[in-house]
Enzyme design. Structure first.
Site, PDB file in Angstrom:
ATOM      1  N   MET A   1       1.575  41.371 -18.402  1.00  0.00           N
ATOM      2  CA  MET A   1       1.979  41.708 -19.767  1.00  0.00           C
ATOM      3  C   MET A   1       3.472  41.450 -19.906  1.00  0.00           C
ATOM      4  SD  MET A   1      -0.123  45.296 -20.323  1.00  0.00           S
ATOM      5  CE  MET A   1       0.253  45.938 -18.674  1.00  0.00           C
TER       6      MET A   1
ATOM      7  N   CYS B   1      -2.494  34.133 -23.433  1.00  0.00           N
ATOM      8  CA  CYS B   1      -1.504  34.777 -24.297  1.00  0.00           C
ATOM      9  C   CYS B   1      -1.724  34.374 -25.755  1.00  0.00           C
ATOM     10  CB  CYS B   1      -0.090  34.402 -23.867  1.00  0.00           C
ATOM     11  SG  CYS B   1       1.196  35.155 -24.900  1.00  0.00           S
TER      12      CYS B   1
END
Length: 341
Positions: free
Chosen positions: A17, A100
């Site tokens: 992340m 992503c």
């Protein structure tokens, strides 16, 4: 479970992340039960490798093996060079980012946008695999179910990646169009698992021990990847592991333990980012840790005004000490009870 030749201690993974899974956070999650953690995505652009941002993202000092680095880009040769560069700096697994959903990434056709250009995506996979083979480094791939509801091509992409030599595939159960909204679906992940011989990892909305068991049973996945649910609650990995092993839920951790974990994390965080940047970037981790606790919102507001690491650390310590006077264990709250139900 193995990624290529690498034996993992368990099947609970920390999701990469951006802005979250830096080295201090990965170390904390591994300490609290995660068997594997992937770095924040590292750009394939050579001119940015020496930047402070990228060098921090590629910092693995003191991190336990295996060291996994995620690379992102659109040019096969650049991606191959990025893989070699990170291998030279200790990477033992290279992960390709095709998951992503961020606009700034997709607008340059990187991340999940690559799923709309299968020929380019597969040229990237082949280039990275060929770059890693001489070093004996396995390549993994993280993807979404597809670009949108009408373009779900994860099964075809996963099959092609396996044929090209990828050692493991992770599927987030959302399309790029969804971003992080709505709910993850697991039918596509189950279909990918049924189609491949290599390990498949399920990702998306795994936010409690019971949800973890349900997703494993539904998808037959080899492992689980936890992302947002670990923010402020990194002990979720040991909670899941205990539940999968015993069928019983662990009680909330002692407040004193949570304080100790957070203090250790902050000290490591300051060491990586320094005083000025560290005190600011630590605020989100502190905020996640306290937001659901009694008085957490008020403390977060006060803490966000502190611009000194020592004062920030003292404020956190004193706040948790006061909480421990009222609660031996972390207080239960409606949101966490709902997640565990």
């Amino acid at each position: 479970m193995k990624i290529g030749p690498i034996e993992l201690p368990n099947r609970l993974f920390v999701a990469p992340m951006a802005g979250v899974t830096d080295r201090p956070f990965r170390v904390l999650c591994k300490r609290l039960g995660a068997g594997y953690a992937v770095s924040e995505m590292v750009t394939s652009k050579r001119e940015l490798w020496k930047s402070l941002k990228t060098s921090r993202r590629a910092d693995h000092t003191g991190e336990s093996a295996p060291i996994a680095v995620q690379v992102a880009g659109v040019d096969p040769a650049e991606m191959a060079d990025a893989a070699r560069y990170n291998i030279d700096r200790g990477a033992q697994v290279i992960d390709i980012n095709m998951g992503c959903p961020a606009k700034k990434v997709c607008n340059v056709w990187a991340g999940s946008a690559l799923m709309r250009n299968e020929p380019l995506a597969l040229r990237i996979v082949d280039a990275v695999v060929q770059a890693c083979v001489p070093h004996g480094v396995p390549v993994t791939l993280k993807m979404r179910t597809g670009w949108c509801d009408t373009e779900r091509n994860a099964v075809a992409m996963a099959r092609a990646a396996e044929a090209a030599g990828v050692a493991m595939v992770t599927v987030h159960g959302r399309t790029r169009e969804q971003g992080y909204s709505g709910h993850a679906e697991y039918d596509t992940i189950a279909a990918v698992k049924a189609a491949l011989r290599i390990p498949v990892v399920a990702n998306g909305d795994i936010d409690s021990p019971k949800k973890a068991r349900e997703v494993l049973a539904y998808t037959s996945a080899d492992a689980l990847m936890v992302g947002r649910a670990a923010q402020g609650r990194p002990w979720i990995f040991r909670e899941i592991a205990h539940y999968l092993d015993t069928g019983t839920l662990l009680p909330p951790p002692p407040v004193a333990d949570v304080r100790g974990w957070l203090v250790a994390h902050l000290l490591d965080h300051y060491g990586l980012y320094g005083e000025q940047s560290g005190v600011r970037s630590a605020r989100k981790h502190i905020g996640w840790a306290v937001h659901a606790l009694p008085g957490g919102a008020e403390f977060r507001a006060r803490m966000n005004l502190i611009d000194d690491c020592e004062q920030q650390l003292q404020a956190v310590t004193e706040w948790f000490d006061r909480l421990a006077e009222q609660h031996e264990r972390l207080p239960a709250n409606d949101s966490l009870l709902a997640l565990s139900a």
